[in-house]
Design a protein around this motif. Structure first.
Motif, short mmCIF file in Angstrom:
data_model
loop_
_atom_site.label_atom_id
_atom_site.label_comp_id
_atom_site.label_asym_id
_atom_site.label_seq_id
_atom_site.Cartn_x
_atom_site.Cartn_y
_atom_site.Cartn_z
N SER A 135 0.85 -1.28 -0.10
CA SER A 135 -0.13 -0.05 0.08
C SER A 135 0.78 1.31 -0.01
O SER A 135 0.56 2.13 -0.72
CB SER A 135 -0.80 -0.07 1.27
OG SER A 135 -1.79 -0.94 1.12
N GLN B 178 -7.56 1.03 -0.11
CA GLN B 178 -7.99 0.06 0.96
C GLN B 178 -9.18 0.36 1.86
O GLN B 178 -10.00 -0.55 1.95
CB GLN B 178 -6.93 -0.86 1.51
CG GLN B 178 -6.69 -2.25 1.84
CD GLN B 178 -5.42 -2.63 2.51
OE1 GLN B 178 -4.19 -1.54 2.52
NE2 GLN B 178 -5.10 -3.77 3.14
N ASP C 230 -6.06 -1.36 -4.66
CA ASP C 230 -5.33 -1.82 -3.47
C ASP C 230 -6.19 -2.73 -2.76
O ASP C 230 -7.36 -2.52 -2.07
CB ASP C 230 -5.08 -0.82 -2.59
CG ASP C 230 -3.96 -1.34 -1.41
OD1 ASP C 230 -3.69 -2.50 -1.26
OD2 ASP C 230 -3.77 -0.36 -0.74
N GLU C 231 -6.06 -4.12 -3.03
CA GLU C 231 -6.71 -5.15 -2.45
C GLU C 231 -8.34 -5.14 -2.49
O GLU C 231 -9.08 -4.85 -1.59
CB GLU C 231 -6.49 -5.31 -0.86
CG GLU C 231 -5.13 -5.44 -0.45
CD GLU C 231 -4.72 -6.41 0.52
OE1 GLU C 231 -5.49 -7.20 0.98
OE2 GLU C 231 -3.34 -6.27 0.94
MG LIG Z 1 -2.17 -3.00 2.22
#
Ligand SMILES: [Mg+2]
Ligand SMILES: Nc1ncnc2c1ncn2[C@@H]1O[C@H](COP(=O)(O)OP(=O)(O)O)[C@@H](O)[C@H]1O
Lengths: 503, 341
Positions: A49, A91, A168-169
């Motif tokens: 991240s 995220q 991000d994820e």
């Molecule tokens: Mg992360």
């Protein structure tokens, strides 16, 4: 960005970033070619991240240079990045739940649509289709749940004209169906000359959908891979730095009935039924998995077991009817729930970890000394919580927001485990955890169950449930369904039940 | 802390620039603020006595107590804009207790203060109930209750409890034996016992918030209501209790202001302490003890401005400008810290 430009879409050279003593990124070189779906993989806390936030301009690197399409850039804020067609769905989505879906898209985007809602909705629907999503545009974003807000966050990037999309994820909050649709559509998005960077720890998604992958470990880049030339095993050993230990299967066999439900209905605020369980007995030592597509009643079901939601019908814990117990009494009686999104439902991000340790434990006597809450017992407890799930914590004094998303999850899950519950309820407890984190979780749950507890775990990861639980049930359209004995390990049959194809 | 100090310095900088633009001699302003708040005369290097310091402490007392009241609600995520009204009814009820019930002596003071607290609590109750169980916003309801309090107390002191029919709208002065008199020390230092009560309550509030389970639940509801619900906190009851407690403390502020300073309830009982207290609570940030320096700072600014008006003819309303600048800049640094990822 110009599709004929031969320079790589992204080139990051020697990127370093420290937070205090932690080197979150340590001289990372990272290149992404245009028109590719490029994965960044690594354990929780490996710096993924951080690297992406640097690329997006929301963090400034301590050192290093960044080129976009061969042009050296220096972003002072995400605004600069957005101007160059870089978009990042982070995220922790920045969607405002009180605003409607369409207002969230319009917010901060400027443009000609500010006053023309219908035109905006038409364009938004077209964009959403490109990703395989659907929205009820005029309802508030909060009503669409965490998954809906995550989808909106992704869509917002396209809306702002992103040609380099950083995710991000993204799948942490999405259901398997949405994930499928998203990735299929991202493939055609990159074929149009756009570029996607996908941060994930779901290696299956990397293998199925990405062309390139970069592995980070401990803030350093370990390897650049071409996905067609590598394997799941190779990737997972690069991630952890050694060959991953084979997962141990569940141990122990269940004992006597611990939790029994009969004609049980979880209710909504207005008294309507949100989920129904005709009959369920969970035995001491037993881990029960609940599979299902998000939003089929899993959440109201577990919430009513904890008592934050009302129910009708009988709920018996170890011979005692606990149906009338308050949440506080149930927690004291050994019921605990790992919430669905720990960042918003389980932690206070700007509080130090040791105060976060007290959430849900505030009435336990072990935290008090001569009547007052005692700092030393909080410190001890927070340390044990972190250790249980191997959360990477430097100091229990630091605020929870300093932890990476996965470590926040580990910390919150560790708290539930450290409460030593008799009934451990989990809503997506391994969401956001890497392979080793998920393994640790199930081992801890198994050891609790070995001491006589039981667990009911809701997850989107069917394979994980089949591997780790004594039995798997399916929740569909608000009803809890038994899987016939003959099909109890049959992925395919359970998948059909999850979408209502078989009874 | 460093950021807040920087914000204060920046506020002073902006102020200096504004004053300089308006052609006010900066040095004279600074000198009169120092003289007015510390009793030290820079030009002569001489200390003239404790009177200015005592005066700052006197002004700070109601600000401290009402600031604490607002802060307590804030900790649970509620905005009590109604401290002004709660302070007024607390003061009026304390006056009534002394005049009609004939309370005197230490016990009388305690009883009058408790009655004042009860009055403040009851005055906050409708807003608290609406907030907790009907979802109405407490900002609106507490503002409305302020109007009711101002006019209702005005009615009472121009009729039922008026000192002399047809005279000034005020109650009679409470007897000496019923009041909480200031203590004078050598060197002219005057101590108002209510200040000590305020400091004591602030310490108590801090202890309660940080070290007891109900106090922890109070803060948790303010910080993250969903997490609180999952942790077994009855969030609605906690919101209700927060506004009631806040009202009670504002009621104490009113009672002590009456017993210790005003000694009668007139329509000019409060120059707006309840509103200044919002600034005090915001300046204090999330720290229960922060209201102490914040109240002192606000009081010193007002006191310094009065002095500057007398000495160099600067309108004393300059204090509003300073307080406003301060709040803006402090809010800005706090907000910046949040928003940087
Ligand atoms: Mg992360
Ligand atoms: N704002 C911050 N302050 C302090 N430490 C941070 C901050 N952001 C990230 N870190 C630390 O940097 C490391 C990398 O975090 P991150 O990039 O979020 O990891 P991940 O690979 O899970 O996305 C972690 O050890 C994390 O605790």
């Amino acid at each position: 960005m110009d599709a004929t430009n031969p320079a790589p879409a992204v080139k990051m050279l020697g990127i370093s970033k420290r937070f205090g003593r932690v080197r979150a990124n340590d001289s990372i070189d990272f290149t992404v070619s245009r028109g590719t779906l490029h994965a960044i993989i690594g354990e929780n806390g490996s710096g993924k991240s951080t690297l992406m936030r640097i690329l997006y301009g929301s963090l400034r690197p301590d050192r290093g240079r960044i080129e976009i399409d061969g042009q050296r850039v220096s972003f002072h804020s995400p605004k600069d990045a957005i101007g160059l067609g870089v978009g990042m769905a982070s995220q922790q989505p920045s969607i405002i739940p009180e605003l409607s879906c369409i207002e969230n898209l319009l917010l901060g985007a400027g443009g000609p649509f500010l006053l023309q809602r219908d035109a905006a909705i038409a364009k938004a629907s077209a964009d959403a289709k490109r990703l395989g999503f659907e929205f009820e545009w005029t309802r508030s974003a909060g009503e669409s749940g965490p998954a809906g807000m995550q989808k909106l966050e992704i869509l917002r990037q396209l809306w702002r004209g992103a040609r380099l999309l950083i995710l991000d994820e993204p799948t942490v909050l999405l259901s398997p169906l949405d994930t499928e649709a998203l990735f299929r559509n991202l493939k055609s998005y990159v074929e149009e000359g756009n570029t996607v960077i996908l941060v994930t720890h779901r290696l299956r998604d990397v293998v199925d959908f990405c062309t390139h992958a970069t592995v980070l470990r401990g803030g350093k880049k370990v390897s650049d891979l071409i996905v067609s030339e590598t394997s799941l095993d190779q990737m997972s050993s690069l991630i952890v730095g050694e060959t991953a230990a084979p997962a141990s299967a569940t141990v122990g066999s269940p004992g006597d009935a611990l939790l029994s439900l009969k004609d049980f209905h979880a209710l909504q605020e207005d008294g309507r039924i949100a989920a129904t369980v005709e009959q369920l007995t969970v035995r001491s030592g037993e881990i029960v998995g609940i599979a299902g597509v998000d939003g089929n009643g899993q959440r109201p079901f577990l919430e009513s077991l904890l008592g934050v939601r009302r129910h009708k019908g009988s709920l018996v814990l170890a011979g005692t009817d606990i149906g009338r117990w308050s949440v506080r009494e149930r927690i004291a009686g050994g019921v605990t729930l790992i919430p669905e999104v720990v960042q918003t439902e389980g932690l206070v991000l700007d509080w130090p970890l040791l105060d976060n340790a007290l959430i849900g434990n505030q009435w336990r006597k072990e935290f008090r000394r001569s009547g007052l809450i005692d700092r030393r017992s909080k410190i001890g407890y927070a340390g044990r919580m972190a250790a249980r799930m191997r959360a990477k914590v430097r100091s229990v004094e630091e605020p929870a927001q300093n932890l990476s998303g996965g470590n926040q999850q580990r910390f919150a899950v560790g708290r539930a485990l450290e409460m030593k519950p008799r009934v451990c309820l989990g809503l997506q407890p391994t969401r956001g955890l890497d392979v080793s984190g998920a393994a640790t979780f199930y081992e801890e749950v198994a050891s609790l169950c070995g001491e006589g507890a039981c667990a009911i775990l809701v997850s989107n990861e069917l394979d994980e449930l089949l591997e780790r639980c004594h039995r798997v049930l399916v929740m569909f359209a608000g009803r809890l369904l038994e899987v016939p004995e003959s099909k109890s390990k049959d992925r395919h049959a359970i998948g059909r039940m999850m979408v209502g194809l078989d009874p | 802390m460093i950021r807040v100090t920087l914000a204060i310095a920046a506020a002073l900088g902006v102020l200096a620039a504004l004053l300089a633009l308006a052609g006010v001699p900066l040095r004279d302003v600074a000198v009169s603020f120092v003289e007015g708040t510390t009793g030290w005369i820079p030009d002569r290097g001489e200390f003239v006595g404790w009177q200015p310091v005592s005066e700052v402490l006197r002004r700070a007392t109601p600000l401290l107590l009402t600031g604490l009241a607002v802060q307590i609600a804030l900790q649970a995520g509620s905005f009590n804009i109604g401290a002004e009204g709660q302070l007024r009814v607390g003061g009026l009820v304390a006056a009534w207790a002394c005049l009609s019930l004939g309370l005197t002596g230490p016990l009388g003071i305690v009883v009058a203060t408790i009655l004042g607290a009860a009055a403040g609590l009851l005055w906050a109750a409708p807003a608290a109930w609406i907030r907790a169980f009907r979802g109405g916003h407490e900002v609106i309801s507490t503002i409305m209750l302020n109007y009711v309090a101002v006019f209702a107390t005005e009615f009472v002191v121009s009729g039922p409890m008026q000192e002399r029919p047809g005279g000034e709208p005020t109650t009679a002065v409470i007897p000496e034996a019923a009041s909480l008199s200031a203590i004078t020390f050598g060197g002219g230092f005057v101590l108002y016992p209510a200040l000590l009560v305020g400091i004591g309550l602030a310490i108590l509030a801090r202890l309660w918030l940080n070290r007891t389970p109900p106090g922890f639940e109070h803060r948790l509801v303010g910080a993250n209501p969903s997490a609180a619900a999952y942790a077994g906190v009855k969030t609605k009851w906690v919101s209700l209790r927060a506004l009631l407690l806040s009202g009670a403390v504002a009621g104490v502020a009113g009672a002590l202001h009456l017993l210790g300073q005003e000694r009668r309830y007139s329509i000019g009982f409060s120059p707006g302490y309840g509103f200044d207290s919002l600034g005090v609570a915001l300046l204090a940030g999330g720290h229960p003890l922060g209201v102490l320096p914040a109240a002192l700072l606000f009081a010193a600014i007002e006191q310094g401005a009065v002095r500057a008006q007398v000495a160099i003819g600067l309108p004393k309303e300059i204090s509003f400008v300073i307080q406003g600048l301060l709040l803006l800049l402090v809010a800005y640094v706090r907000w910046r810290r949040r928003s940087t990822l």
